[in-house]
Design an enzyme around this catalytic site. Structure first.
Site, PDB file in Angstrom:
ATOM      1  N   TYR A 240       4.348  -8.531  -1.826  1.00 12.98           N
ATOM      2  CA  TYR A 240       3.259  -9.480  -1.598  1.00 12.98           C
ATOM      3  C   TYR A 240       1.949  -8.711  -1.500  1.00 12.98           C
ATOM      4  CZ  TYR A 240       4.262  -8.483   3.418  1.00 12.98           C
ATOM      5  OH  TYR A 240       4.499  -7.888   4.628  1.00 12.98           O
ATOM      6  N   HIS A 288       2.975  -3.381  -0.629  1.00  9.02           N
ATOM      7  CA  HIS A 288       1.871  -3.888  -1.439  1.00  9.02           C
ATOM      8  C   HIS A 288       1.676  -3.065  -2.708  1.00  9.02           C
ATOM      9  CE1 HIS A 288       1.328  -5.957   2.221  1.00  9.02           C
ATOM     10  NE2 HIS A 288       0.858  -4.921   2.867  1.00  9.02           N
TER      11      HIS A 288
END
Ligand code: NAG
Ligand code: NAG
Ligand code: NAG
Ligand code: NAG
Ligand code: NAG
Length: 312
Positions: A240, A288
């Site tokens: 994400y 990330h």
């Protein structure tokens, strides 16, 4: 003049006046077509090329936001949420009993130019002297616990919005918006309880049980917005998006002009913070897609969608 010819004359005159008036209104409307009052607005031309930007995704939760079951399913896996959609909904309901509706950022308007500085925490801010340039923007958005004291000349002094999640929270002054990025239902409960009874839940890191901030300036990011950043902007790369990247896309939604500071590695290629030396030298960006995010930020800068200040 005979009476009928007077009538004809009057009619003709009225027609001319009506015609002129509607023409004038049209002309004024044409003058009014700039989407914002900046020299160059984000919503103009370049956003046509920027097919990713979707203004119908609401950035902030309101009492009336309908998060779809699909979006909830996406959000729920970020930090292994076990509780169900109904529990989420009832928590959001409680949230808006406590906090007033979000200040409406609305659509860009032709009589205002909202300039924003998104300030990341990269070590590339050290020695940059960007402070006054940052403070010059209308909105100054900072991340997590990033300090100002002792770094004023590089990072400025103004903060209108502070982005955080419970594990990265800090007290704010009375005029700063608390922008919560929720990654699990407990994060929503945290913001409710941190302003009332105190929060005593556990997480992967210690959490402040109470927070000092202006209750009227709390903004909670919509889980559907986070999903949109992941799926549309990052094409689902990484688990994400990072908070910093989501904050930048948030700025694209609420600002007419976006300047970006303190993102990416420093000149030596180290990823570090301006206020601390990270112990792990080859610090990676966790779940990330850091490199991919930075490449996209670069592309946005090249396309002149944002101004990217790379520091030193
Ligand atoms: C940059 O502009 C090009 C050409 O218009 C476009 O194809 C591309 O999607 C843009 N990139 C971003 C990140 O908006
Ligand atoms: C923009 O977002 C809305 C709401 O999520 C969605 O229904 C719509 O299809 C999106 N538009 C585009 C062009 O992707
Ligand atoms: C949300 O959904 C409810 C019912 O499902 C509907 O009445 C309401 O208009 C929707 N709100 C928005 C903002 O779409
Ligand atoms: C903070 O601001 C609110 C209005 O937004 C005001 O009611 C309150 O008294 C202020 N508190 C302090 C400590 O200045
Ligand atoms: C940054 O990179 C330089 C050169 O590669 C290295 O000498 C230095 O120790 C690094 N600094 C940190 C904080 O990792």
């Amino acid at each position: 003049f005979t009476f009928p010819s007077l009538l004809v004359l009057l009619l003709a005159l009225t027609t001319v006046i009506v015609f002129l008036k509607s023409d004038l209104t049209n002309w004024l409307r044409l003058q009014d077509q700039n989407p914002c009052a900046c020299e160059k607005c984000l919503s103009e031309d370049n956003l046509l090329a920027l097919h990713r930007l979707n203004h119908s995704v609401e950035p902030f939760l309101t009492a009336n936001t309908n998060v779809s079951a699909d979006a909830f399913r996406w959000w729920k896996r970020l930090q292994h949420e076990q509780r169900d959609f109904n529990y989420y909904k009832s928590t959001v309901h409680k949230l808006f009993k406590l906090f007033p509706p979000v200040v409406d950022y609305g659509e860009p308007s032709s009589d205002s130019c909202r300039t924003c500085a998104v300030v990341g925490n990269s070590a590339n801010l050290k020695g940059s002297h960007y402070g006054s340039l940052i403070d010059y923007q209308d909105v100054v958005m900072r991340m997590n616990t990033a300090p100002i004291k002792n770094y004023e000349s590089d990072v400025g002094t103004k903060t209108t919005h502070r982005v955080m999640y419970p594990e990265s929270a800090m007290d704010l002054d009375n005029s700063t918006h608390l922008v919560l990025f929720p990654f699990k239902i407990n994060d929503l409960k945290w913001v409710i309880q941190a302003f009332t009874t105190g929060f005593y839940g556990r997480s992967y890191a210690p959490i402040k049980s109470k927070i000092k901030a202006n209750k009227n300036l709390v903004m909670v990011v919509n889980p559907a917005f986070m999903r949109y950043v992941h799926e549309i902007w990052l094409k689902k790369k990484g688990d994400y998006p990072s908070t910093g990247f989501m904050a930048l896309i948030l700025a694209l939604h609420i600002c007419d002009e976006v300047s970006v500071f303190g993102y990416g590695a420093d000149n030596d290629g180290n990823w570090s913070h301006y206020f601390e030396t990270l112990k792990r030298k080859n610090f990676k960006t966790g779940p990330h897609p850091g490199k991919h995010e930075y490449a996209l930020i670069h592309e946005l800068a090249q396309n002149k969608t944002i101004r990217l200040y790379k520091g030193w």
